[in-house]
Design an enzyme around this catalytic site. Structure first.
Site, PDB file in Angstrom:
ATOM      1  N   HIS A 123      -0.086   7.440 -10.198  1.00  0.00           N
ATOM      2  CA  HIS A 123       0.299   6.957  -8.871  1.00  0.00           C
ATOM      3  C   HIS A 123      -0.096   7.980  -7.797  1.00  0.00           C
ATOM      4  O   HIS A 123      -0.725   7.626  -6.795  1.00  0.00           O
ATOM      5  CB  HIS A 123       1.806   6.694  -8.850  1.00  0.00           C
ATOM      6  CG  HIS A 123       2.323   6.292  -7.510  1.00  0.00           C
ATOM      7  ND1 HIS A 123       2.489   4.979  -7.135  1.00  0.00           N
ATOM      8  CD2 HIS A 123       2.692   7.038  -6.436  1.00  0.00           C
ATOM      9  CE1 HIS A 123       2.940   4.941  -5.889  1.00  0.00           C
ATOM     10  NE2 HIS A 123       3.077   6.177  -5.452  1.00  0.00           N
TER      11      HIS A 123
ATOM     12  N   ASP B 219      13.829   8.163   5.798  1.00  0.00           N
ATOM     13  CA  ASP B 219      14.360   8.530   4.474  1.00  0.00           C
ATOM     14  C   ASP B 219      15.461   7.567   4.037  1.00  0.00           C
ATOM     15  O   ASP B 219      15.645   7.328   2.848  1.00  0.00           O
ATOM     16  CB  ASP B 219      14.968   9.949   4.496  1.00  0.00           C
ATOM     17  CG  ASP B 219      13.887  11.022   4.525  1.00  0.00           C
ATOM     18  OD1 ASP B 219      12.731  10.721   4.167  1.00  0.00           O
ATOM     19  OD2 ASP B 219      14.216  12.155   4.920  1.00  0.00           O
TER      20      ASP B 219
END
Ligand code: BES
Ligand code: ZN
Length: 585
Positions: A285, A367
């Site tokens: 990834h 976040d």
């Protein structure tokens, strides 16, 4: 005008295109004493330049001739930090900011020796994505403004400094080591990264080494032996690798993510060292980001799916190329399961907006908006496009997309316009607006099918036949799909048969602990507590806390463990877990 809801950078101002950074790493005070020379793309007109900062103490700002420049620092916004306004004289091409970071700099975690594998030396690492670069460098902290940089890092001689950049040399100067770095390819500021610790390396291939603490480095080299094959597979799919080297750095256990695609030096959690190479897909990834992300990134966090959705797609294509379509379909099925869970959670919390691909994040901390939705809904949308256009046309399209937006940053609207031009009519056929602005997953979303996957799904709550051998991914999928609660004798038998509580594979372990906790199989609570106090990866912390909070018998344990462990968590993990505890699970 502001360029990005998460940056003070203004599109009418000069563009910062390069940085020369010098920093002294002070473990005693937990600060970086730094100077940043910011170079502009062209001689500036007289006027203001807005830079993003957070918690920086600025001592002076000078122009090229060394003369002081006027500046002002705005109030700290809890999400954005403080806007630094520098008054540029006409013709200015560069400014130098001298400053000290805060001991609470949101991009940094300073670890005491006991928080490392070796236990003898301190460790420092950065995590700048999404908007933390501004807590260590004054920059236009938006992916729309890329910079090249050089750096000189002064570190204690006993330690090694590393940066996500090209290594130029290390010299001793008055009892400290000075390490020189350069990054000639322009990067988005969120990819600025450094780490300092007791680090050793092993070769993985012609373009790769793995760095880790000495006691971990051999196990890491074994675990990540496939990196070279992944690089080759990635290049065959997406074109030449643009970043020269692909090194990997194993972080201390408090690293809050599985991996971070810092260019040339991917940071990974030590939980990838499972002893069975099954977690190498995380490396796949991060490698995929070399194309889909680091080369072509999202314009702002509102278009994050263009970064992670493309990368999930690319990660699964690399897995398919290396391990075959059966394995890739299993991974796809796991992703779909996590996606459905994330969507259900957002809907329950009244945050359905975050299940769209194109989001609106003004006033929202990226976040706290993070989830697998941009990853896996994004991947499914791209697969839907692939499904109607056919793989050959899709691959040519992906190649042209990467080429056209190389070293750029893309909005959803630009992606749609490009796709319509390249694959006329395809967006209408996949009902793109449902994907982009609709909540949840369209009912015609592509589904995963393979014989091995069907075999797992058919098992349901039945114990697998004695002669069946599961890969860790299959075991994980089977565990995730078990009903809960399961009877105690079933839990005991499964644990015994697959060695789940003791397994070194954290994916499998966490899937198991969730079933066991939900089943009231309290034998696992000690191990759960051990995981929560020794591992900082949010992907594991959150589901375990949620499982504990879901039962009145174990909810107090969740709060107790958090009190004990919070100080050792990374600040991002601490905030995100606290949010989950405050929400009651
Ligand atoms: N870039 C992300 C991690 C990230 C995202 C950090 C947003 C900060 C803000 C990285 O590429 C990633 O997606 N990591 C995943 C690994 C995975 C999907 C295989 C993770 O950390 O779990
Ligand atoms: Zn990613």
């Amino acid at each position: 005008m502001r360029l990005d809801p998460h940056s003070y950078a203004d599109d009418a101002h000069a563009k910062v295109v390069a940085l020369d950074w010098e920093a002294r790493v002070d473990f005693g005070r937990r600060v970086l004493e730094a100077s940043a020379t910011l170079r502009l793309d062209a001689p500036a007109a007289a006027g203001p330049l807005h830079l993003d900062t957070r918690g920086l103490t600025i001592t002076e700002i000078t122009g090229e001739g060394g003369g002081a420049l006027a500046y002002s620092l705005g109030a700290e916004d809890p999400i954005l930090g403080a806007c630094l306004t520098v008054t540029l004289p006409a013709g200015a091409r560069a400014i130098t900011v001298r400053y000290t970071t805060s001991p609470e700099a949101s991009a940094l975690q300073w670890l005491e020796p006991p928080q490392t594998a070796g236990g003898e030396h301190p460790f420092l690492f950065s995590q700048c994505q999404a908007i933390h670069a501004r807590s260590i460098i004054p920059v236009q902290d938006t992916p729309r403004r890329r910079i090249t940089f050089t750096a000189r890092l002064r570190v204690p001689v006993a330690l090694r400094g590393l940066m996500a950049a090209g290594f130029e040399g290390r010299e001793l100067d008055a009892g400290v080591a000075v390490e020189r770095w350069s990054m000639p390819q322009p990067i988005a500021p969120y990819l600025f990264a450094l780490a300092v610790g007791d680090l050793a390396s092993r070769e993985l291939g012609a373009r790769s080494v793995v760095w880790a603490e000495p006691s971990v480095v051999d196990a890491a080299a074994w675990e990540f032996a496939e990196v070279d094959a992944m690089l080759t597979a990635g290049e065959a799919l997406f074109g030449p690798y643009s970043w020269d080297r692909f090194d990997v750095l194993v972080m201390p256990p408090s690293f809050p993510y599985g991996g971070m695609e810092n260019p040339r030096l991917t940071f990974v959690t030590p939980t990838l060292i499972a002893g069975d190479r099954s977690q190498a897909r995380v490396i796949g990834h991060e490698l995929a980001h070399a194309w889909t992300g680091n080369l072509v990134t999202n314009a702002t966090a509102e278009h994050f799916w263009l970064n992670e959705g493309w990368t999930r797609y690319a990660e699964l294509r690399i897995a398919e190329a290396l391990d075959g379509p059966e394995i890739a379909s299993m991974l796809g099925a796991l992703c779909r399961r996590d996606l459905d869970e994330a969507i259900a959670r957002f809907q329950k919390e009244g945050r359905g907006q975050l299940t769209r691909l194109r989001t609106h994040l003004e006033g929202i901390d990226p976040d706290l908006a993070f989830s697998v939705v941009p990853y896996d809904k994004g991947n499914l949308f791209l697969r839907a496009i692939e499904g109607v256009s056919g793989r050959e046309r899709f691959d040519a399209f992906a190649g042209r997309y990467l080429e056209s937006f190389r070293f750029g940053a893309v909005t959803t609207e630009e992606f749609l316009a490009f796709t319509e031009a390249e694959l006329p009519g395809v967006l209408a056929r996949v009902e793109a607006p449902l994907w982009i602005d609709g909540e949840g997953i369209p009912s015609h979303a592509p589904a995963q099918r393979s014989a091995r996957l069907d075999a797992i799904l058919e098992l349901g709550d039945a114990m697998p036949p004695a002669d069946s051998t599961f890969t860790p991914t299959e075991l994980n999928l089977w565990l995730e799909r078990l009903s809960r609660p399961m009877p105690a004798d079933f839990c005991a038998a499964v644990d015994e048969r697959f060695g789940l509580t003791k397994t070194g594979n954290m994916e499998v372990k966490v899937a198991w602990l969730r079933v066991a906790i939900a089943s009231g199989y309290d034998v696992v609570l000690d191990e759960t507590e051990r995981v929560l106090t020794t591992v900082g990866r949010m992907k594991y912390l959150l589901p375990l806390y949620t499982a504990l909070l879901a039962r009145p018998q174990t909810a107090p344990l969740a709060r107790r463990v958090f009190e004990r462990a919070a100080a050792s968590y990374h600040p991002i993990a601490r905030a995100v877990v606290k949010g989950r505890l405050d929400a009651g699970g």
